[in-house]
Every structure is written in structure tokens, then in C-alpha cells.
Scaffold this motif. Structure first.
Motif, mmCIF file in Angstrom:
data_model
loop_
_atom_site.group_PDB
_atom_site.id
_atom_site.type_symbol
_atom_site.label_atom_id
_atom_site.label_comp_id
_atom_site.label_asym_id
_atom_site.label_seq_id
_atom_site.Cartn_x
_atom_site.Cartn_y
_atom_site.Cartn_z
ATOM 1 N N ARG A 118 0.829 -1.209 0.000
ATOM 2 C CA ARG A 118 0.000 0.000 0.000
ATOM 3 C C ARG A 118 0.863 1.259 0.000
ATOM 4 N N VAL A 119 1.850 1.300 0.877
ATOM 5 C CA VAL A 119 2.714 2.480 0.961
ATOM 6 C C VAL A 119 3.498 2.660 -0.336
ATOM 7 N N SER A 120 3.984 1.565 -0.901
ATOM 8 C CA SER A 120 4.757 1.646 -2.145
ATOM 9 C C SER A 120 3.911 2.183 -3.289
ATOM 10 N N LEU A 121 2.668 1.723 -3.381
ATOM 11 C CA LEU A 121 1.772 2.220 -4.423
ATOM 12 C C LEU A 121 1.480 3.705 -4.235
ATOM 13 N N CYS A 122 1.234 4.099 -2.997
ATOM 14 C CA CYS A 122 0.924 5.509 -2.725
ATOM 15 C C CYS A 122 2.118 6.408 -3.025
ATOM 16 N N LEU A 123 3.304 5.992 -2.625
ATOM 17 C CA LEU A 123 4.496 6.792 -2.893
ATOM 18 C C LEU A 123 4.755 6.889 -4.393
ATOM 19 N N ARG A 124 4.535 5.805 -5.106
ATOM 20 C CA ARG A 124 4.785 5.792 -6.551
ATOM 21 C C ARG A 124 3.820 6.709 -7.291
ATOM 22 N N LEU A 125 2.548 6.682 -6.886
ATOM 23 C CA LEU A 125 1.511 7.421 -7.603
ATOM 24 C C LEU A 125 1.203 8.779 -6.986
ATOM 25 N N GLY A 126 1.871 9.123 -5.896
ATOM 26 C CA GLY A 126 1.617 10.410 -5.252
ATOM 27 C C GLY A 126 0.266 10.475 -4.577
ATOM 28 N N LEU A 127 -0.163 9.368 -3.966
ATOM 29 C CA LEU A 127 -1.466 9.297 -3.310
ATOM 30 C C LEU A 127 -1.314 9.489 -1.804
ATOM 31 N N PRO A 128 -2.388 9.886 -1.122
ATOM 32 C CA PRO A 128 -2.318 10.058 0.338
ATOM 33 C C PRO A 128 -1.974 8.747 1.038
ATOM 34 N N VAL A 129 -1.055 8.834 1.992
ATOM 35 C CA VAL A 129 -0.636 7.660 2.759
ATOM 36 C C VAL A 129 -1.178 7.714 4.179
ATOM 37 N N VAL A 130 -1.099 8.888 4.790
ATOM 38 C CA VAL A 130 -1.522 9.060 6.180
ATOM 39 C C VAL A 130 -2.364 10.321 6.299
ATOM 40 N N SER A 131 -2.969 10.499 7.456
ATOM 41 C CA SER A 131 -3.639 11.757 7.773
ATOM 42 C C SER A 131 -2.600 12.734 8.309
ATOM 43 N N GLY A 132 -2.769 13.999 8.021
ATOM 44 C CA GLY A 132 -1.800 14.991 8.464
ATOM 45 C C GLY A 132 -1.759 15.123 9.983
ATOM 46 N N TYR A 133 -0.561 15.319 10.531
ATOM 47 C CA TYR A 133 -0.402 15.504 11.975
ATOM 48 C C TYR A 133 0.943 16.169 12.237
ATOM 49 N N ARG A 134 1.195 16.506 13.487
ATOM 50 C CA ARG A 134 2.458 17.118 13.884
ATOM 51 C C ARG A 134 3.382 16.041 14.457
ATOM 52 N N CYS A 135 4.554 15.898 13.858
ATOM 53 C CA CYS A 135 5.515 14.882 14.289
ATOM 54 C C CYS A 135 6.176 15.304 15.602
ATOM 55 N N LEU A 136 6.718 14.330 16.329
ATOM 56 C CA LEU A 136 7.413 14.617 17.583
ATOM 57 C C LEU A 136 8.638 15.494 17.372
#
Length: 351
Positions: A192-210
Motif C-alpha cells: 500500500r505504501v509503495s503504491l501511494c508513494l509511486r503514484l503520489g497518493l495520500p498515505v496518512v492523515s496529516g499531523y504534527r511529528c514529535l
């Protein structure tokens, strides 16, 4: 498809059962109606989203229908590819038809001519009706689709992504046969992540990293976050894999120290798997430039390791696949050594 491994499902859809059989069907008929084609394409799009848990926007779907070597997944579009498939098949079998049909009667393939003129209406009179190559018939549609995709992806990040996935190694994982024994089977999350990264699709919901940075839906931040465990894990995995290649080639090797150097009789390597923002402007202009710059940096930093007893070789690989010439040469040479040892020419392909 939802009940089996996502990697297996991807191979079945794109390489084995679905798309190849569809292509064969299209070569035997002039194609379905526009309404039927649209319904089929929508069903394919929705099914793909359901199976792999991804969401296609227009840009992502436009990329997915392109061939793998153009950065897509090879899903195709029925309405556009049907005439090309039929015309190439009709041209290839024309001589056989002439032998089968009675010679004293003149036949005219009206269906073929109608399909040809319909194709010319869209792309112009640029192709001889007797061309047998479906690849040549597909080229006008693919070139137009590629140009439109490039226009939609005008940001530096998107340009860098498209250039990377169109590289020789950028699509290697799509061609790999999923095998647990060979270590080429990806888990469902990785697919799933590989497909999203390849096609420029959303992977996660936006949030603030630590670390304080904003994480956007495309998920690129996790590839270079200093607090993320994945970056170091990929680094260590690459070191382990490279060490196993030496062992498979019967070359003594030891990692020293762990996750930093790989010391062997043939040299020392530092692995890099990194997609940092500072490289975007370079990779948006030239494919693999991040790997080249990383290799130059490592060569300069560790030039003291090159002496009469040691040879330093940096192994630099971008997240989407491109590598520098030194890395490519290293894998080519180690692959040749493995083939010489095992006698199996396929061993080099498995690398």
C-alpha cells in the motif's frame, strides 16, 4: 482478491490474469461502446481502491493507467487501447485471412477500415493501417497521456517522483515475483505504501511529528525524520543484504562497526537510503542526482580509506530506486561473481 496477499493480487491483476487477458480480448474485437468502456474503467478503479486500500485522485489514476516503464502500473484504458489492439491484430493476421478466404472473391474488411478511420480522427493520419505492432499503435495515446500527466505534476516534488519511478530500478519491485523464500514478497502494508508513494497518493492523515515538523498526507516526512525508526531500519537492512551478497559470492565480509561500515576483502561501503527535501530541486531536473551527490559526498569524506590495501565504494540508493553509477557497477560486479559461483544466470536478476 481481497482475501489473498496484496502482492499476489497486484501480480495477478497486472501481469497474469486480468490485464493480459483483457489485452487478448481487445485484439479480437474492435472494442466495446464508450459507455461500456467507461463503466469498466470505473469498476476497475473502484476495485483497485478497495483491494489495496488507496484512493485515486485524477492525477494518480492518470499515472496508474500508463505502462510501468512510464511510471504507471500498466492498468490501461479500455476505450483508448481497444482500437490499437484490434488494428494491430487485424494487420498481423491479414495475410492469413487472404489464404483462408476464397481467392476469386474480393473482400473488404469494413470493420477494420471503420476502426482505422476512427483512430485517425483522434490521432491523425500518422500510421499505416498495415502496422502489426500494438506498441506503435499505442504510442500516440501514451505520449498524450504522459504529457498531460507531466503538466498536472508541475511541482518540484512531483517532478522528482515521476523521474525517479521512471528509472530502470524505480519499477523493479513491480516486476519481481513475490516469493517468501527469495525475500521478494512484500507485506500488505508495504504494498500500500509503495503504491501511494509511486503514484503520489495520500498515505496518512496529516499531523504534527514529535520532531516538530508537520506531516502531510503524502507521508514523505517519515522517510527522513531524525526521530523515525524506519530510516535506520532500512539502512541496517541494506547493510545486511549487501553482506549476504558477499557471502553468496563466497567473499569473506564483516560489518564493522554495525550499521555503518561493511568491511570486506574487496572494499568498504556506506549505504544510503534517503529522500531529503534538500535534494528535491536536483532530482526534479535530473534523474538519480540525489544518489550521485550522496556518492560524491561519501567519496570526499572517506577518501582516506582509499589506499593500497583498501577500496572505498559508496552504495547510494534513492527511496524510489535510482542509484549512481558506482552503486550500479558494484551490484553488476557482485552479481557476476554470484553467477560464476552458483552457475545460475538468474541469480543476477534476483539482486
Amino acid at each position: 482478491m481481497t482475501e489473498i496477499s496484496k502482492h499476489d493480487a497486484l501480480v495477478l491483476l497486472t501481469q497474469a490474469a486480468f490485464i493480459p487477458r483483457l489485452s487478448y480480448f481487445l485484439r479480437t474485437s474492435p472494442g466495446p461502446s464508450q459507455q461500456t468502456s467507461d463503466e469498466f474503467n470505473n469498476e476497475l478503479r473502484m476495485s483497485f481502491q478497495t483491494i489495496f486500500n488507496v484512493f485515486f485522485d485524477d492525477k494518480g489514476w492518470r499515472q496508474a493507467i500508463l505502462p510501468v516503464n512510464m511510471g504507471g502500473l500498466g492498468l490501461g484504458v479500455v476505450a483508448e487501447l481497444a482500437p490499437s489492439a484490434f488494428l494491430s491484430s487485424a494487420a498481423a493476421t491479414a495475410s492469413l485471412q487472404d489464404k483462408i478466404l476464397p481467392m476469386n472473391v474480393a473482400y473488404q474488411d469494413d470493420l477494420r477500415l471503420e476502426t482505422f478511420w476512427r483512430w485517425c480522427t483522434v490521432y491523425g493520419d500518422i500510421m499505416d493501417i498495415n502496422v502489426c505492432s500494438q506498441k506503435k499503435w499505442n504510442e500516440p495515446f501514451l505520449n498524450v497521456s504522459k504529457s498531460k500527466l507531466d503538466e498536472l505534476n508541475d511541482s518540484p516534488s512531483d517532478k522528482a517522483r515521476l523521474m525517479a519511478v521512471r528509472s530502470e530500478l524505480g519499477s523493479a519491485w513491480l516486476r519481481a515475483i513475490p516469493s517468501t523464500a527469495c525475500g521478494t514478497r512484500l507485506d500488505n502494508g508495504s504494498i500500500r505504501v509503495s503504491l501511494c508513494l509511486r503514484l503520489g497518493l495520500p498515505v496518512v492523515s496529516g499531523y504534527r511529528c514529535l520532531c516538530g515538523a508537520d506531516v502531510f498526507q503524502l507521508g514523505h516526512h517519515g522517510l527522513s525524520c531524525r526521530l523515525g525508526s524506519g530510516r535506520q531500519a532500512r539502512h541496517s537492512a541494506m547493510n545486511d543484504y549487501t553482506c549476504r551478497l558477499f557471502q553468496k559470492a563466497d567473499i569473506p565480509a564483516v560489518k564493522e562497526p554495525a550499521a555503518y561500515y561493511l568491511k570486506a576483502t574487496s572494499g568498504q561501503m556506506v549505504t544510503l537510503w534517503y529522500r531529503a527535501e534538500r535534494y528535491i530541486n536536483y532530482t526534479a531536473r535530473e534523474q538519480g542526482s540525489a544518489a550521485v551527490k550522496a556518492a560524491d559526498f561519501k567519496n570526499t569524506k572517506y577518501k582516506h580509506l582509499n589506499d593500497n590495501t583498501r577500496v572505498f565504494v559508496p552504495i547510494c540508493m534513492e527511496t524510489f530506486g535510482p542509484v549512481d553509477k558506482q552503486t550500479q557497477l558494484f551490484f553488476d560486479n557482485i552479481g557476476t561473481k554470484i553467477v560464476e559461483k552458483s552457475g545460475d544466470p538468474n541469480d543476477k536478476i534476483y539482486i
